[in-house]
Design a protein around this motif. Structure first.
Motif, PDB file in Angstrom:
ATOM      1  N   GLN A  62      11.170  46.947  84.972  1.00  0.00           N
ATOM      2  CA  GLN A  62      10.274  46.116  85.776  1.00  0.00           C
ATOM      3  C   GLN A  62      10.275  44.655  85.340  1.00  0.00           C
ATOM      4  O   GLN A  62      10.269  43.751  86.178  1.00  0.00           O
ATOM      5  CB  GLN A  62       8.842  46.658  85.724  1.00  0.00           C
ATOM      6  N   ALA A  63      10.254  44.419  84.032  1.00  0.00           N
ATOM      7  CA  ALA A  63      10.067  43.051  83.531  1.00  0.00           C
ATOM      8  C   ALA A  63      11.331  42.410  82.996  1.00  0.00           C
ATOM      9  O   ALA A  63      11.423  41.186  82.934  1.00  0.00           O
ATOM     10  CB  ALA A  63       8.993  43.053  82.442  1.00  0.00           C
ATOM     11  N   GLY A  64      12.298  43.222  82.574  1.00  0.00           N
ATOM     12  CA  GLY A  64      13.543  42.667  82.043  1.00  0.00           C
ATOM     13  C   GLY A  64      13.320  41.803  80.812  1.00  0.00           C
ATOM     14  O   GLY A  64      12.483  42.093  79.964  1.00  0.00           O
ATOM     15  N   THR A  65      14.035  40.702  80.758  1.00  0.00           N
ATOM     16  CA  THR A  65      13.954  39.816  79.594  1.00  0.00           C
ATOM     17  C   THR A  65      12.648  39.029  79.524  1.00  0.00           C
ATOM     18  O   THR A  65      12.375  38.391  78.499  1.00  0.00           O
ATOM     19  CB  THR A  65      15.135  38.826  79.595  1.00  0.00           C
ATOM     20  N   ASP A  66      11.842  39.068  80.589  1.00  0.00           N
ATOM     21  CA  ASP A  66      10.542  38.394  80.546  1.00  0.00           C
ATOM     22  C   ASP A  66       9.663  38.952  79.432  1.00  0.00           C
ATOM     23  O   ASP A  66       8.760  38.271  78.940  1.00  0.00           O
ATOM     24  CB  ASP A  66       9.809  38.548  81.884  1.00  0.00           C
ATOM     25  N   LEU A  67       9.911  40.209  79.046  1.00  0.00           N
ATOM     26  CA  LEU A  67       9.128  40.823  77.972  1.00  0.00           C
ATOM     27  C   LEU A  67       9.269  40.070  76.654  1.00  0.00           C
ATOM     28  O   LEU A  67       8.417  40.198  75.775  1.00  0.00           O
ATOM     29  CB  LEU A  67       9.566  42.278  77.765  1.00  0.00           C
ATOM     30  N   LEU A  68      10.332  39.289  76.529  1.00  0.00           N
ATOM     31  CA  LEU A  68      10.590  38.579  75.274  1.00  0.00           C
ATOM     32  C   LEU A  68      10.088  37.139  75.295  1.00  0.00           C
ATOM     33  O   LEU A  68      10.201  36.434  74.293  1.00  0.00           O
ATOM     34  CB  LEU A  68      12.092  38.591  74.968  1.00  0.00           C
ATOM     35  N   GLU A  69       9.535  36.697  76.417  1.00  0.00           N
ATOM     36  CA  GLU A  69       9.026  35.322  76.488  1.00  0.00           C
ATOM     37  C   GLU A  69       7.763  35.195  75.634  1.00  0.00           C
ATOM     38  O   GLU A  69       6.885  36.065  75.678  1.00  0.00           O
ATOM     39  CB  GLU A  69       8.729  34.929  77.933  1.00  0.00           C
ATOM     40  N   PRO A  70       7.658  34.118  74.870  1.00  0.00           N
ATOM     41  CA  PRO A  70       6.527  33.964  73.942  1.00  0.00           C
ATOM     42  C   PRO A  70       5.146  34.111  74.587  1.00  0.00           C
ATOM     43  O   PRO A  70       4.257  34.733  74.008  1.00  0.00           O
ATOM     44  CB  PRO A  70       6.733  32.550  73.380  1.00  0.00           C
ATOM     45  N   LYS A  71       4.964  33.546  75.796  1.00  0.00           N
ATOM     46  CA  LYS A  71       3.628  33.612  76.389  1.00  0.00           C
ATOM     47  C   LYS A  71       3.243  35.044  76.742  1.00  0.00           C
ATOM     48  O   LYS A  71       2.078  35.445  76.588  1.00  0.00           O
ATOM     49  CB  LYS A  71       3.517  32.712  77.624  1.00  0.00           C
ATOM     50  N   TRP A  72       4.233  35.845  77.199  1.00  0.00           N
ATOM     51  CA  TRP A  72       3.924  37.234  77.539  1.00  0.00           C
ATOM     52  C   TRP A  72       3.737  38.069  76.275  1.00  0.00           C
ATOM     53  O   TRP A  72       2.902  38.972  76.244  1.00  0.00           O
ATOM     54  CB  TRP A  72       5.017  37.830  78.409  1.00  0.00           C
ATOM     55  N   LEU A  73       4.501  37.744  75.239  1.00  0.00           N
ATOM     56  CA  LEU A  73       4.314  38.439  73.966  1.00  0.00           C
ATOM     57  C   LEU A  73       2.920  38.171  73.409  1.00  0.00           C
ATOM     58  O   LEU A  73       2.250  39.078  72.910  1.00  0.00           O
ATOM     59  CB  LEU A  73       5.378  37.983  72.961  1.00  0.00           C
ATOM     60  N   ALA A  74       2.467  36.933  73.517  1.00  0.00           N
ATOM     61  CA  ALA A  74       1.137  36.578  73.014  1.00  0.00           C
ATOM     62  C   ALA A  74       0.053  37.298  73.806  1.00  0.00           C
ATOM     63  O   ALA A  74      -0.904  37.847  73.230  1.00  0.00           O
ATOM     64  CB  ALA A  74       0.942  35.069  73.081  1.00  0.00           C
ATOM     65  N   LEU A  75       0.185  37.318  75.133  1.00  0.00           N
ATOM     66  CA  LEU A  75      -0.809  37.998  75.961  1.00  0.00           C
ATOM     67  C   LEU A  75      -0.756  39.509  75.743  1.00  0.00           C
ATOM     68  O   LEU A  75      -1.791  40.178  75.736  1.00  0.00           O
ATOM     69  CB  LEU A  75      -0.572  37.663  77.437  1.00  0.00           C
ATOM     70  N   GLY A  76       0.438  40.048  75.560  1.00  0.00           N
ATOM     71  CA  GLY A  76       0.569  41.469  75.274  1.00  0.00           C
ATOM     72  C   GLY A  76      -0.112  41.839  73.971  1.00  0.00           C
ATOM     73  O   GLY A  76      -0.753  42.894  73.863  1.00  0.00           O
ATOM     74  N   ALA A  77       0.017  40.973  72.965  1.00  0.00           N
ATOM     75  CA  ALA A  77      -0.646  41.220  71.686  1.00  0.00           C
ATOM     76  C   ALA A  77      -2.167  41.184  71.848  1.00  0.00           C
ATOM     77  O   ALA A  77      -2.882  42.003  71.244  1.00  0.00           O
ATOM     78  CB  ALA A  77      -0.204  40.182  70.660  1.00  0.00           C
ATOM     79  N   CYS A  78      -2.657  40.265  72.673  1.00  0.00           N
ATOM     80  CA  CYS A  78      -4.112  40.197  72.924  1.00  0.00           C
ATOM     81  C   CYS A  78      -4.608  41.464  73.615  1.00  0.00           C
ATOM     82  O   CYS A  78      -5.664  41.999  73.261  1.00  0.00           O
ATOM     83  CB  CYS A  78      -4.430  38.976  73.776  1.00  0.00           C
ATOM     84  N   VAL A  79      -3.852  41.930  74.603  1.00  0.00           N
ATOM     85  CA  VAL A  79      -4.228  43.163  75.304  1.00  0.00           C
ATOM     86  C   VAL A  79      -4.235  44.341  74.336  1.00  0.00           C
ATOM     87  O   VAL A  79      -5.144  45.189  74.367  1.00  0.00           O
ATOM     88  CB  VAL A  79      -3.270  43.431  76.486  1.00  0.00           C
ATOM     89  N   ALA A  80      -3.231  44.408  73.450  1.00  0.00           N
ATOM     90  CA  ALA A  80      -3.170  45.490  72.470  1.00  0.00           C
ATOM     91  C   ALA A  80      -4.373  45.455  71.536  1.00  0.00           C
ATOM     92  O   ALA A  80      -4.959  46.496  71.213  1.00  0.00           O
ATOM     93  CB  ALA A  80      -1.871  45.389  71.667  1.00  0.00           C
ATOM     94  N   LEU A  81      -4.755  44.270  71.106  1.00  0.00           N
ATOM     95  CA  LEU A  81      -5.924  44.145  70.232  1.00  0.00           C
ATOM     96  C   LEU A  81      -7.186  44.592  70.953  1.00  0.00           C
ATOM     97  O   LEU A  81      -7.985  45.367  70.417  1.00  0.00           O
ATOM     98  CB  LEU A  81      -6.079  42.694  69.764  1.00  0.00           C
ATOM     99  N   MET A  82      -7.373  44.116  72.191  1.00  0.00           N
ATOM    100  CA  MET A  82      -8.600  44.411  72.930  1.00  0.00           C
ATOM    101  C   MET A  82      -8.662  45.865  73.392  1.00  0.00           C
ATOM    102  O   MET A  82      -9.741  46.460  73.439  1.00  0.00           O
ATOM    103  CB  MET A  82      -8.722  43.488  74.141  1.00  0.00           C
ATOM    104  N   SER A  83      -7.506  46.435  73.747  1.00  0.00           N
ATOM    105  CA  SER A  83      -7.499  47.762  74.347  1.00  0.00           C
ATOM    106  C   SER A  83      -7.208  48.884  73.365  1.00  0.00           C
ATOM    107  O   SER A  83      -7.429  50.055  73.691  1.00  0.00           O
ATOM    108  CB  SER A  83      -6.458  47.814  75.473  1.00  0.00           C
ATOM    109  N   SER A  84      -6.702  48.565  72.186  1.00  0.00           N
ATOM    110  CA  SER A  84      -6.334  49.619  71.236  1.00  0.00           C
ATOM    111  C   SER A  84      -6.928  49.388  69.854  1.00  0.00           C
ATOM    112  O   SER A  84      -7.802  50.130  69.408  1.00  0.00           O
ATOM    113  CB  SER A  84      -4.805  49.728  71.134  1.00  0.00           C
ATOM    114  N   ALA A  85      -6.457  48.355  69.154  1.00  0.00           N
ATOM    115  CA  ALA A  85      -6.823  48.175  67.752  1.00  0.00           C
ATOM    116  C   ALA A  85      -8.319  47.946  67.552  1.00  0.00           C
ATOM    117  O   ALA A  85      -8.953  48.596  66.716  1.00  0.00           O
ATOM    118  CB  ALA A  85      -6.022  47.012  67.160  1.00  0.00           C
ATOM    119  N   ILE A  86      -8.898  47.021  68.307  1.00  0.00           N
ATOM    120  CA  ILE A  86     -10.318  46.704  68.122  1.00  0.00           C
ATOM    121  C   ILE A  86     -11.217  47.879  68.505  1.00  0.00           C
ATOM    122  O   ILE A  86     -12.050  48.315  67.697  1.00  0.00           O
ATOM    123  CB  ILE A  86     -10.692  45.424  68.906  1.00  0.00           C
TER     124      ILE A  86
END
Length: 293
Positions: free
Chosen positions: A201-225
């Motif tokens: 679905q996303a291809g190489t966009d998954l490696l773009e810094p802005k998406w990586l940063a937002l993905g990390a935020c989602v992981a923190l909010m939805s899983s770790a925290i």
């Protein structure tokens, strides 16, 4: 000595009131889901799921540092099953969320834990709560009107079934693994589930810094925290109180969907969500009464 994450949770959380921990965890996970949905147009739901689970695995492994070597084969098979269920639950939830409103999705998904709570019960009160929840879910499906997207409904029911399986497997894992080691190991397996669809679905966009940063935020909010907050609160709250507090998740999800995604609900949907919340509260209290009898 520097404090680290332990089976008792993260340092400092023991000074926070347990009710505040539960409510904060519920808010974090539902607003995290709403933020994740804002990324679907750019990465697709599978792409966002891949980022969330990937970063969640990294965070949980770093926090809890589970031991892998020396594990019995049956324990590793349990981790494999645990991770497959966890990954499928998240992937199908995000794919459903791309098709139906957040508040509706979370409410229907609650059929999973509610089913576990009343499964095998012969008490009429428990069956009443199950029937009340079923009425609410049928109302959300709106079979006699413009019903929900069919694929979305199938996906969220699959997520509900995975949630039920997750609860049962997690109970088994607590007797095999110390503290949070089981879920940390399972998170690594879970991260592999959406990887193929996510890349498609996303291809190489998954490696773009802005998406990586937002993905990390989602992981923190939805899983770790939320996981850390819920683990600590469970140490200090009676099970039925924890269950009642968690029962507000559909309402918080509806609020997050409205504030972040602009998803409004009609009167039928509000009543349906209310029925499921009441059923969940009743089921939690009823289970405690039965256990004390």
């Amino acid at each position: 000595m520097q404090q680290t994450a332990t089976a008792k949770g993260l340092p400092g959380l023991d000074r926070v009131p347990p009710i505040a921990l539960v409510l904060s965890g519920v808010t974090s996970i539902q607003f995290g889901a709403a933020i994740a949905a804002t990324l679907f147009d750019d990465l697709g739901p599978s792409g966002v799921s891949a980022l969330r689970l990937g970063f969640a695995a990294i965070i949980l492994m770093a926090l809890f540092r589970p031991r892998v070597r020396g594990r019995a084969p049956r324990d590793l098979r349990l981790v494999l099953l645990f991770g497959l269920v966890l990954g499928t639950m998240n992937l199908t939830f995000y794919e459903a969320l791309d098709r139906i409103p957040l508040g509706v999705a979370v409410t229907i998904e609650f059929a999973g834990p509610l089913g576990v709570a009343v499964f095998g019960s012969r008490r009429r009160l428990d069956l009443m709560w199950a029937a009340l929840a079923a009425i609410g879910i049928v109302l959300l499906g709106n079979p006699f009107g413009a019903g929900l997207d069919t694929v979305g409904l199938i996906l969220i029911l699959t997520a509900a079934a995975c949630w039920a399986a997750y609860i049962l497997i997690a109970q088994r894992a607590t007797s095999v693994f110390t503290g949070s080691e089981g879920v940390a190991l399972a998170s690594v397996v879970a991260a592999l589930v959406p990887l193929g669809p996510g890349i498609a679905q996303a291809g190489t966009d998954l490696l773009e810094p802005k998406w990586l940063a937002l993905g990390a935020c989602v992981a923190l909010m939805s899983s770790a925290i939320p996981y850390s907050l819920e683990t600590e609160s469970l140490r200090r709250l009676p099970t039925h109180v924890f269950g009642v507090l968690m029962s507000i998740e559909p309402a918080v999800a509806a609020l997050a969907g409205f504030l972040i995604l602009g998803q409004s609900l009609d009167a039928r949907e509000i009543v349906a969500i209310g029925l499921v919340v009441v059923a969940s509260v009743g089921s939690s209290r009823s289970a405690t009464v039965a256990a004390e009898a």
